[in-house]
Design a protein around this motif. Sequence first.
Motif, short mmCIF file in Angstrom:
data_model
loop_
_atom_site.label_atom_id
_atom_site.label_comp_id
_atom_site.label_asym_id
_atom_site.label_seq_id
_atom_site.Cartn_x
_atom_site.Cartn_y
_atom_site.Cartn_z
N SER A 230 0.86 -1.15 -0.08
CA SER A 230 0.05 0.16 -0.01
C SER A 230 0.91 1.12 0.06
O SER A 230 1.97 1.32 0.59
N ALA A 231 0.36 2.31 -0.84
CA ALA A 231 1.43 3.55 -0.68
C ALA A 231 0.96 4.19 0.72
O ALA A 231 1.84 5.12 1.04
N ASN A 232 -0.06 3.94 1.57
CA ASN A 232 -0.22 4.47 2.79
C ASN A 232 0.41 3.40 3.68
O ASN A 232 -0.33 2.37 4.03
N ILE A 233 1.31 3.71 4.38
CA ILE A 233 2.01 2.83 5.35
C ILE A 233 0.98 2.27 6.55
O ILE A 233 0.97 1.00 6.81
N GLU A 234 0.22 3.29 6.95
CA GLU A 234 -0.71 3.08 8.12
C GLU A 234 -1.63 2.21 7.61
O GLU A 234 -2.09 1.29 8.35
N HIS A 235 -2.10 2.36 6.39
CA HIS A 235 -3.39 1.30 5.96
C HIS A 235 -2.91 -0.11 5.88
O HIS A 235 -3.41 -1.03 6.27
N GLY A 236 -1.57 0.04 5.07
CA GLY A 236 -0.95 -1.40 4.91
C GLY A 236 -0.70 -2.16 6.17
O GLY A 236 -0.93 -3.10 6.45
N THR A 237 -0.20 -1.18 7.30
CA THR A 237 0.28 -1.90 8.70
C THR A 237 -0.97 -2.16 9.36
O THR A 237 -1.17 -3.21 10.16
N ASN A 238 -2.44 -1.35 9.13
CA ASN A 238 -3.61 -1.78 9.91
C ASN A 238 -3.96 -3.19 9.45
O ASN A 238 -4.46 -4.19 10.15
N ILE A 239 -3.85 -3.36 7.84
CA ILE A 239 -4.37 -4.74 7.48
C ILE A 239 -3.31 -5.70 7.94
O ILE A 239 -3.90 -6.78 8.13
N ALA A 240 -2.09 -5.47 8.08
CA ALA A 240 -1.23 -6.60 8.46
C ALA A 240 -1.51 -7.02 9.87
O ALA A 240 -1.27 -8.22 10.16
N VAL B 90 5.12 -5.19 5.34
CA VAL B 90 4.60 -4.30 4.57
C VAL B 90 5.64 -3.76 3.49
O VAL B 90 6.72 -3.45 3.63
N ASN B 91 4.96 -3.61 2.26
CA ASN B 91 5.52 -3.14 1.07
C ASN B 91 7.03 -4.00 0.71
O ASN B 91 8.03 -3.53 0.18
N ASP B 92 6.81 -5.22 1.21
CA ASP B 92 8.02 -6.15 0.74
C ASP B 92 7.36 -7.63 0.41
O ASP B 92 6.19 -7.77 0.18
N GLN B 93 8.08 -8.62 0.13
CA GLN B 93 7.46 -9.99 0.13
C GLN B 93 7.38 -10.90 1.34
O GLN B 93 8.23 -10.58 2.32
N SER B 94 6.96 -11.92 1.00
CA SER B 94 6.88 -13.16 2.49
C SER B 94 8.21 -13.60 2.61
O SER B 94 8.09 -14.21 3.82
N VAL B 95 9.16 -13.61 2.05
CA VAL B 95 10.25 -14.67 2.46
C VAL B 95 11.27 -13.74 2.94
O VAL B 95 12.36 -13.18 2.17
#
Length: 490
Positions: free
Chosen positions: A413-423, A433-438
């Motif tokens: 997400s371009a919105n770090i807080e939005h992405g973090t909230n989902i995470a 957040v803004n990376d991959q799973s490995v």
Amino acid sequence: MKTDFSKIFINGEWTSGSSDSQMKNTNPFTGEELVTTQAADKNDLDAAYKAAETAQLEWAKELPQAKQAVMEKAIEVMKENKELIIEWLIKEAGSTKIKATVEFGASMNILKEAATFPFRMEGKIMPSQQPGKENRVYRNPLGVIGIISPWNFPFHLAIRSIAPALATGNAVVIKPATDTPVTGGLLFASLFEAAGLPKGLLNVVVGRGSEIGDDIVTHPTPRLISFTGSTPVGKHIGELAGGALKKTALELGGNNNFIVLEDADIDQAVESALFGKFYHQGQICMSINRIFVHKDIYDEFAEQFIERAGKLKYGNPAEADTQVGPLINRDQVDRILKDIDATVEQGAKIRLGGKADGNVLQPTVLTGVTNDMPLAENEIFGPVAILIPFESDEEVIEQANKYPFGLSGAVHSANIEHGTNIAHQIETGMIHVNDQSVNDEAHMPFGGEKDSGLGRFNGEWVLEEFTTLKWLSVQHQRRQYGAFVDNTKK
């Protein structure tokens, strides 16, 4: 380092196993026979555990600088034999040169972190509710640890248990996966032998799971079983260990989510997804399994992802620029092809790949996938990407948490807080957040929730797993026991 791996290693000696069966080790790309080992049986396993039990008693008493010196020497030996280790990872585990090099580096980081552990066996002095009493808490090694290593990242996922166990004063017995007996076990016998580790502290039994698989868990000697592998096998090990009141450190399967929100940087998300899905052919517990993309950007993401995935070079892992190599054996290929066919029958569309040549499965992408199709429900563990559209945060959170796994994941997400909230709302032990799973760092806690395992590896967290605490109190002045004792004087 010794390079003849046709024997097992017990009590500091290279010896032939006592089983009637042999373990034939082959290159998954060429089919070439690499080495054949006379397998271990239950008597060999018993000898290994008894040697470990005896050796550990003295090792536990060693000064921390002596333990640290062995770990530091092991670091030197690893550096000197970097190309040998990478060569074995390529030819035995089907690793590409890129993956094998990264695996070597990650393993080195584990060893460097473990070298600090002898001086991190901290205790505490605590107050008491009794007058004149001093409470002490000591951190001690568990004793002997049984390690069952996997075939996908065999060197790294074995050393992350071996090095901390030894550094904290334990002894180990290792049973490597049958597909990777060298990189998951015998290389460590050679490495630590060269590093001067006392005999008996590290033992490697190469044997069939049907012959010694349960016994490595149920043998009375080990206090903890460290296992990395599938969830069904992990559950079985947990049942066996629980019946004997043993501790377990279990890193199991994953059905990892990669969530692309509507405001994500599509180019960044595509790059992250390519790595997290196709690195080591997707044969990583942390690999992306389900790629959820918001419906408003689904088509654009899909086109870019398919185009970039189509440029991945696949084939011979020994070629330096190969990005996707072979799966470990044909059974894995056939299992995935079956799930691809079943998913297509339910309405999904193959947009790239979908075919195999020997053990090499082409990088494959399917669209039109729903969250209840076989490739979404099952852990793929191969180079197959599925793209699933979603409409809202609530929907994707519900779908992401549907299955009983929770190892790793990612949110873009371009919105770090939005992405973090989902995470925060994804039920998983690790998420980025803004990376991959490995992702795996030697000083950060590694482990999952739900059916993805128990316990944590790495850093101070593995110290908690591989040690035990002892409360010792000291009464510095005579304690008064009140009426209970006074009455005995009458």
